[in-house]
Design a protein around this motif. Structure first.
Motif, PDB file in Angstrom:
ATOM      1  N   ALA A 110       0.835  -1.211   0.000  1.00 30.83           N
ATOM      2  CA  ALA A 110       0.000   0.000   0.000  1.00 30.83           C
ATOM      3  C   ALA A 110       0.867   1.257   0.000  1.00 30.83           C
ATOM      4  O   ALA A 110       0.557   2.232  -0.696  1.00 30.83           O
ATOM      5  N   ALA A 111       1.961   1.241   0.765  1.00 30.46           N
ATOM      6  CA  ALA A 111       2.851   2.404   0.817  1.00 30.46           C
ATOM      7  C   ALA A 111       3.496   2.654  -0.539  1.00 30.46           C
ATOM      8  O   ALA A 111       3.642   3.800  -0.975  1.00 30.46           O
ATOM      9  N   CYS A 112       3.878   1.585  -1.224  1.00 24.98           N
ATOM     10  CA  CYS A 112       4.487   1.734  -2.547  1.00 24.98           C
ATOM     11  C   CYS A 112       3.483   2.268  -3.555  1.00 24.98           C
ATOM     12  O   CYS A 112       3.803   3.135  -4.380  1.00 24.98           O
ATOM     13  N   ALA A 113       2.271   1.768  -3.487  1.00 27.50           N
ATOM     14  CA  ALA A 113       1.238   2.252  -4.395  1.00 27.50           C
ATOM     15  C   ALA A 113       0.939   3.720  -4.138  1.00 27.50           C
ATOM     16  O   ALA A 113       0.777   4.505  -5.079  1.00 27.50           O
ATOM     17  N   ALA A 114       0.900   4.113  -2.862  1.00 29.70           N
ATOM     18  CA  ALA A 114       0.613   5.508  -2.520  1.00 29.70           C
ATOM     19  C   ALA A 114       1.704   6.433  -3.027  1.00 29.70           C
ATOM     20  O   ALA A 114       1.435   7.591  -3.378  1.00 29.70           O
ATOM     21  N   ALA A 115       2.949   5.961  -3.065  1.00 29.25           N
ATOM     22  CA  ALA A 115       4.070   6.772  -3.527  1.00 29.25           C
ATOM     23  C   ALA A 115       4.226   6.737  -5.043  1.00 29.25           C
ATOM     24  O   ALA A 115       5.127   7.380  -5.591  1.00 29.25           O
ATOM     25  N   GLN A 126       5.079 -12.423  -5.526  1.00 33.72           N
ATOM     26  CA  GLN A 126       5.026 -10.969  -5.651  1.00 33.72           C
ATOM     27  C   GLN A 126       3.925 -10.538  -6.620  1.00 33.72           C
ATOM     28  O   GLN A 126       3.251  -9.525  -6.393  1.00 33.72           O
ATOM     29  N   VAL A 127       3.733 -11.287  -7.688  1.00 33.14           N
ATOM     30  CA  VAL A 127       2.659 -10.973  -8.630  1.00 33.14           C
ATOM     31  C   VAL A 127       1.309 -11.075  -7.930  1.00 33.14           C
ATOM     32  O   VAL A 127       0.447 -10.182  -8.060  1.00 33.14           O
ATOM     33  N   ALA A 128       1.117 -12.147  -7.169  1.00 32.90           N
ATOM     34  CA  ALA A 128      -0.166 -12.335  -6.479  1.00 32.90           C
ATOM     35  C   ALA A 128      -0.420 -11.221  -5.472  1.00 32.90           C
ATOM     36  O   ALA A 128      -1.542 -10.713  -5.359  1.00 32.90           O
ATOM     37  N   ALA A 129       0.614 -10.830  -4.723  1.00 31.76           N
ATOM     38  CA  ALA A 129       0.436  -9.775  -3.724  1.00 31.76           C
ATOM     39  C   ALA A 129       0.099  -8.440  -4.376  1.00 31.76           C
ATOM     40  O   ALA A 129      -0.734  -7.676  -3.864  1.00 31.76           O
ATOM     41  N   TRP A 130       0.709  -8.134  -5.504  1.00 34.97           N
ATOM     42  CA  TRP A 130       0.434  -6.857  -6.194  1.00 34.97           C
ATOM     43  C   TRP A 130      -0.956  -6.884  -6.836  1.00 34.97           C
ATOM     44  O   TRP A 130      -1.663  -5.869  -6.831  1.00 34.97           O
ATOM     45  N   ARG A 135      -6.679  -5.037  -6.378  1.00 34.75           N
ATOM     46  CA  ARG A 135      -8.087  -5.321  -6.099  1.00 34.75           C
ATOM     47  C   ARG A 135      -8.553  -4.567  -4.860  1.00 34.75           C
ATOM     48  O   ARG A 135      -9.651  -3.993  -4.838  1.00 34.75           O
ATOM     49  N   ARG A 136      -7.725  -4.553  -3.841  1.00 34.28           N
ATOM     50  CA  ARG A 136      -8.097  -3.884  -2.596  1.00 34.28           C
ATOM     51  C   ARG A 136      -8.236  -2.374  -2.781  1.00 34.28           C
ATOM     52  O   ARG A 136      -9.124  -1.739  -2.217  1.00 34.28           O
ATOM     53  N   LEU A 137      -7.352  -1.790  -3.598  1.00 27.94           N
ATOM     54  CA  LEU A 137      -7.402  -0.349  -3.847  1.00 27.94           C
ATOM     55  C   LEU A 137      -8.395   0.023  -4.941  1.00 27.94           C
ATOM     56  O   LEU A 137      -8.650   1.210  -5.180  1.00 27.94           O
ATOM     57  N   GLU A 138      -8.910  -1.008  -5.608  1.00 28.35           N
ATOM     58  CA  GLU A 138      -9.899  -0.805  -6.675  1.00 28.35           C
ATOM     59  C   GLU A 138      -9.372   0.098  -7.788  1.00 28.35           C
ATOM     60  O   GLU A 138     -10.070   0.984  -8.296  1.00 28.35           O
ATOM     61  N   ARG A 139      -8.133  -0.134  -8.157  1.00 30.42           N
ATOM     62  CA  ARG A 139      -7.560   0.569  -9.299  1.00 30.42           C
ATOM     63  C   ARG A 139      -6.416  -0.248  -9.878  1.00 30.42           C
ATOM     64  O   ARG A 139      -5.854  -1.118  -9.203  1.00 30.42           O
ATOM     65  N   ARG A 140      -6.087   0.014 -11.109  1.00 23.24           N
ATOM     66  CA  ARG A 140      -5.006  -0.705 -11.757  1.00 23.24           C
ATOM     67  C   ARG A 140      -3.662  -0.156 -11.284  1.00 23.24           C
ATOM     68  O   ARG A 140      -3.514   1.053 -11.032  1.00 23.24           O
ATOM     69  N   LEU A 141      -2.701  -1.037 -11.176  1.00 24.88           N
ATOM     70  CA  LEU A 141      -1.370  -0.657 -10.691  1.00 24.88           C
ATOM     71  C   LEU A 141      -0.314  -1.071 -11.712  1.00 24.88           C
ATOM     72  O   LEU A 141      -0.391  -2.160 -12.287  1.00 24.88           O
ATOM     73  N   LEU A 171      -2.804 -11.580 -14.191  1.00 27.38           N
ATOM     74  CA  LEU A 171      -2.348 -10.193 -14.164  1.00 27.38           C
ATOM     75  C   LEU A 171      -3.523  -9.214 -14.059  1.00 27.38           C
ATOM     76  O   LEU A 171      -3.397  -8.051 -14.421  1.00 27.38           O
ATOM     77  N   ASP A 172      -4.628  -9.696 -13.521  1.00 30.52           N
ATOM     78  CA  ASP A 172      -5.779  -8.820 -13.344  1.00 30.52           C
ATOM     79  C   ASP A 172      -5.411  -7.617 -12.483  1.00 30.52           C
ATOM     80  O   ASP A 172      -4.804  -7.760 -11.413  1.00 30.52           O
ATOM     81  N   GLY A 173      -5.747  -6.438 -12.949  1.00 35.25           N
ATOM     82  CA  GLY A 173      -5.475  -5.218 -12.186  1.00 35.25           C
ATOM     83  C   GLY A 173      -4.063  -4.700 -12.318  1.00 35.25           C
ATOM     84  O   GLY A 173      -3.726  -3.681 -11.714  1.00 35.25           O
ATOM     85  N   ILE A 174      -3.223  -5.383 -13.094  1.00 38.98           N
ATOM     86  CA  ILE A 174      -1.811  -4.992 -13.224  1.00 38.98           C
ATOM     87  C   ILE A 174      -1.548  -4.535 -14.652  1.00 38.98           C
ATOM     88  O   ILE A 174      -1.838  -5.255 -15.617  1.00 38.98           O
ATOM     89  N   ASP A 175      -1.003  -3.338 -14.791  1.00 42.87           N
ATOM     90  CA  ASP A 175      -0.537  -2.844 -16.083  1.00 42.87           C
ATOM     91  C   ASP A 175       0.959  -3.148 -16.193  1.00 42.87           C
ATOM     92  O   ASP A 175       1.780  -2.575 -15.458  1.00 42.87           O
TER      93      ASP A 175
END
Length: 380
Positions: A110-115, A126-130, A135-141, A171-175
């Motif tokens: 979450a901290a990495c996504a926020a930054a 690592q792929v599964a965690a991202w 999904r939790r943040l409801e946006r693509r990362l 890779l759902d939710g991952i760009d």
């Protein structure tokens, strides 16, 4: 009374008090860093060039190095750790891409996504965690995918790549903005691993979503166009380390290290010098003790030399925690006195030559430099 009031030389030509009180001075030429970046980018024939500033810019200061590269047009940076990326984001602002080579440690997603950081995903875990974070943040990362093309250090194995390619939700939710790998033997152009890794990288990356590709590190840039792909990731070459060890160094030197003389003395024939009397004078000599030691990152077993006026001043005795003794018999009497500086890294002795003296590589020399130096940044 302030420290400045106590300075022995208050004239305008004197160094600032912080420099005058330091045992050694580390000068970092940001202009040389920028020139090295331009040279590397020119070799890419239109490909993009990132800047690797992990390990606090190879020990030289990630913030000033990255800011200099940003002024030169660099908009993509790589660090090793999430905390390095978070700190760098505060320096560079929102625009540049910042990749985390080691990926994101569990709990830091979450901290990495926020930054706005882009992790290099190295494993199925690592792929599964991202993916779960997206999904939790409801946006693509955004993310980079690293495949192991033959170094067996980081990156998804061939089996993991095949399973990910077969999973339409993997890779759902991952760009995926980059597919990359790392060369193990790029500094040895004739090594068969270079061609083998190139072929394996092509094979594995073809299974993954279409995205820019990156394989070349500093030395990989010099292997030729086949290895350069869309983005190169130079690190050591930016800092003046030779990316072509078997040829003349094409990079500009970035670092100069000068240590201050503490005292000079006459040593008689037969006298032992330093711990264990590992050195015993065969004849009388003049010595200078300098303020530098293994607490400053100068390896205890690195019996290189210092220089003044281009003259070599050999180490005598063992490197101590805070000091080294030099044989200064080669310079005129009175040339060196307490407070004078002698060169440890600079025009007379490169980082790579220091590394040879310590049986190591320039990377370790730079990243091992301690925090007690006065650091002076110039942009020439």
């Amino acid at each position: 009374m302030t420290f400045a009031d106590m300075r022995p030389c208050p004239s305008p030509g004197c160094p600032p008090p912080e420099e005058a009180s330091a045992g050694a001075v580390l000068t970092i030429d940001l202009g040389a860093v920028r020139a090295n970046y331009r040279l590397l980018k020119a070799r890419l024939g239109g490909g993009a060039c990132a800047g690797v500033v992990k390990a606090d810019g190879y020990g030289l200061g990630a913030a000033p190095i990255a800011e200099a590269l940003q002024r030169e047009g660099c908009d993509t940076f790589f660090v090793a750790l999430a905390e390095e990326g978070i700190a760098l984001r505060q320096v560079l602002g929102e625009a540049p891409s910042i990749f985390i080579l080691n990926g994101v440690p569990p709990g830091a997603e979450a901290a990495c996504a926020a930054a706005g950081l882009t992790p290099v995903l190295n494993s199925a875990e690592q792929v599964a965690a991202w993916r779960q974070t997206a999904r939790r943040l409801e946006r693509r990362l955004k993310a980079a995918l690293q495949v192991d093309s033959g170094m067996a250090r980081l990156g998804m194995t061939a089996g993991e790549v095949e399973r990910l390619a077969a999973d339409r939700h993997g890779l759902d939710g991952i760009d995926v903005v980059l597919v990359m790998s790392h060369l193990a033997c790029a500094d040895e152009p004739g090594h068969p691993a270079n061609k083998a890794q190139l072929l394996e990288f092509r094979r594995l990356s073809a299974m993954l979503p279409a995205a820019p590709a990156s394989l070349a590190n500093s030395s990989g840039i010099f292997l030729g166009a086949d290895w350069q792909f869309d983005l190169a990731r130079p690190g050591a070459a930016l800092y003046g380390i030779n990316p072509t060890p078997d040829a003349e160094n094409p990079m500009r030197p970035v670092v100069r290290l000068d240590a201050r003389v503490i005292q000079t003395r006459e040593v008689g024939a037969g006298a032992g010098v330093g711990y264990g009397h590992a050195y015993r004078a065969a004849a009388s000599l003049r010595t200078a003790t300098i303020s530098l030691g293994y607490a400053d990152g100068w390896q205890r077993h690195n019996a290189a030399a210092a220089f003044v006026d281009g003259r070599r001043l050999p180490f005598v005795g063992r490197v101590s925690m805070d000091s080294i003794v030099l044989d200064i018999s080669a310079v005129p009497a009175g040339r060196l006195k307490a407070g004078d500086l002698v060169e440890l890294i600079g025009p007379s002795q490169s980082v790579d030559q220091v590394a040879v003296g310590g049986g190591t590589i320039g990377y370790e020399v730079l990243t091992g430099l301690g925090s007690r130096f006065f650091r002076r940044y110039v942009d020439q």
